[in-house]
Design an enzyme around this catalytic site. Structure first.
Site, mmCIF file in Angstrom:
data_model
loop_
_atom_site.group_PDB
_atom_site.id
_atom_site.type_symbol
_atom_site.label_atom_id
_atom_site.label_comp_id
_atom_site.label_asym_id
_atom_site.label_seq_id
_atom_site.Cartn_x
_atom_site.Cartn_y
_atom_site.Cartn_z
ATOM 1 N N TYR A 52 47.632 30.223 39.892
ATOM 2 C CA TYR A 52 46.215 29.870 39.948
ATOM 3 C C TYR A 52 45.874 28.696 39.003
ATOM 4 O O TYR A 52 46.049 28.947 37.953
ATOM 5 C CB TYR A 52 45.242 30.952 39.977
ATOM 6 C CG TYR A 52 45.211 31.986 40.944
ATOM 7 C CD1 TYR A 52 44.827 31.574 42.223
ATOM 8 C CD2 TYR A 52 45.512 33.577 40.836
ATOM 9 C CE1 TYR A 52 44.853 32.528 43.216
ATOM 10 C CE2 TYR A 52 45.589 34.432 41.558
ATOM 11 C CZ TYR A 52 45.216 34.063 43.076
ATOM 12 O OH TYR A 52 45.007 34.654 44.111
ATOM 13 N N LYS A 96 40.147 61.174 22.854
ATOM 14 C CA LYS A 96 39.143 60.757 23.633
ATOM 15 C C LYS A 96 39.845 59.676 24.490
ATOM 16 O O LYS A 96 40.759 59.188 24.364
ATOM 17 C CB LYS A 96 38.231 60.178 22.802
ATOM 18 C CG LYS A 96 38.397 59.305 22.083
ATOM 19 C CD LYS A 96 37.118 58.844 21.244
ATOM 20 C CE LYS A 96 37.491 57.492 20.201
ATOM 21 N NZ LYS A 96 36.313 56.894 19.390
#
Length: 359
Positions: free
Chosen positions: A254, A35
């Site tokens: 950042y 899946k």
């Protein structure tokens, strides 16, 4: 132009891991769980790499249809079953085997008009309290299914273990006893997920349902696939696109979260959370450059990460950077990112180039 970020998929590892599972549960049939795009490895690719699987398991009807349209002929169980009449009819049309876990599904199934009986599974809620029927409701559903000519008989039964990866927790033993009481002594059962089939002998019933093991990853906290004797299928890689010298006190990335405490030779690798590398990976998370572990520094960006190459002075632009896989277990990276390896594998995005190899 070859994209920098790539996931190298060792197709021989699929066969190795499947053989390992077969040896661990020699008396069980294997329902390979593929899946969620085979945990990020490619739905059709994984099915074709596992020709010895006795059946496959997917989560949704549409996943099963994709497999059938690709020519996959093994039995396919749909773990969420169907949620409406169309899903039920498509399951019948494509020879899928939906899992029945509610009275609503039974009501629809009683109205199915088909000349070929459809295979289904019945799910018991043995204590996870997610999908499945408990106690009297389960018993009534079993009787209803036995009376349906549109259903292939006998109907196999499954359950799911909530805590099989915690071997010192009594929950699994309680669930196993509950399921044994509900299912009785006759019939075809499926209990064991990856952790269940490894750690709990009683979960190795007629069918086992390995998922993460197929991809070379351990289901147990603090352990890795290679430590279990498995081989990682996916190795996530990129390459260095810049190398620069920073001074003591320079801030990186950042927010300037990382401050250089020494003169630092910094490398930039072309991969980030836009490729599926976890944004929460902390400073110090290891990557491999020229076979040496070097630490991530600063925040993960959408397209790039920064690494400290000071202790890898030979590294240069163009060198391969390994984020997880061969030589660097994905389980370890998950710990640094405060997540689980399932998430990392499933989150690899479409812009990462998938490359099949046979190591």
């Amino acid at each position: 132009m070859v994209p920098a970020a790539r996931a190298v998929l060792d197709m021989a590892a699929f066969a190795h891991n499947f053989a390992w599972i077969r040896a661990a549960a020699p008396d069980s049939k294997i329902m390979a769980v593929i899946k969620a795009n085979a945990y990020g490895h490619g739905l059709i690719r994984a099915a074709r790499a596992l020709p010895a699987a006795d059946a496959f398991a997917v989560a949704r009807v549409e996943e099963g249809i994709v497999l059938r349209q690709a020519g996959i002929v093994q039995r396919i169980a749909v773990l969420q079953g169907y949620g409406d009449e169309e899903g039920m009819r498509l399951s019948a049309r494509y020879g899928l085997e939906p899992v029945i876990h509610s009275g609503f599904q039974l009501d629809l199934l009683e109205r199915l008009d088909t000349s070929v009986p459809m295979g289904v599974w019945l799910k018991a809620d043995s204590g996870m309290h997610r999908l499945g029927l408990a106690d009297e409701e389960f018993a009534r559903a079993r009787l209803r299914l036995a009376r349906m000519p549109q259903v292939r008989q006998p109907v196999p039964v499954m359950t799911h273990l909530a805590n099989a990866d915690a071997t010192d927790d009594p929950t699994t033993e309680i669930q196993l006893r509950c399921f044994g009481r509900m299912a009785g002594g006759q019939g075809e059962f499926s209990i064991g997920n990856s952790a269940g089939l490894m750690a709990w002998a009683a979960a190795r019933s007629a069918w086992v349902r390995p998922g993460i093991l197929l991809y070379g990853v351990s289901p147990f906290p603090g352990r890795s696939g290679p430590e279990e004797g498995l081989m990682p299928v996916m190795t996530l890689q990129s390459r260095l696109i810049a190398v620069k010298q920073l001074k003591t006190g320079d801030a990186v990335g950042y927010g300037g979260d990382f401050i250089c405490r020494r003169p630092t030779r910094m490398g930039i690798a072309a991969i980030g959370y836009g490729d599926g590398y976890p944004r929460r990976a902390a400073t110090g998370t290891p990557v491999l450059v020229r076979g040496r572990r070097v630490p991530l520094i600063g925040r993960v960006s959408m397209d790039m990460i920064s690494v400290d190459l000071t202790d890898c002075p030979s590294a240069e632009i163009g060198d391969t950077v390994t984020l997880w896989g061969q030589g660097l277990p994905v389980e370890e990276i998950a710990l640094h990112a405060d997540t689980i390896p399932y998430v990392l594998l499933c989150n690899v995005t479409q812009r990462v180039n998938m490359v099949e190899t046979v190591a």
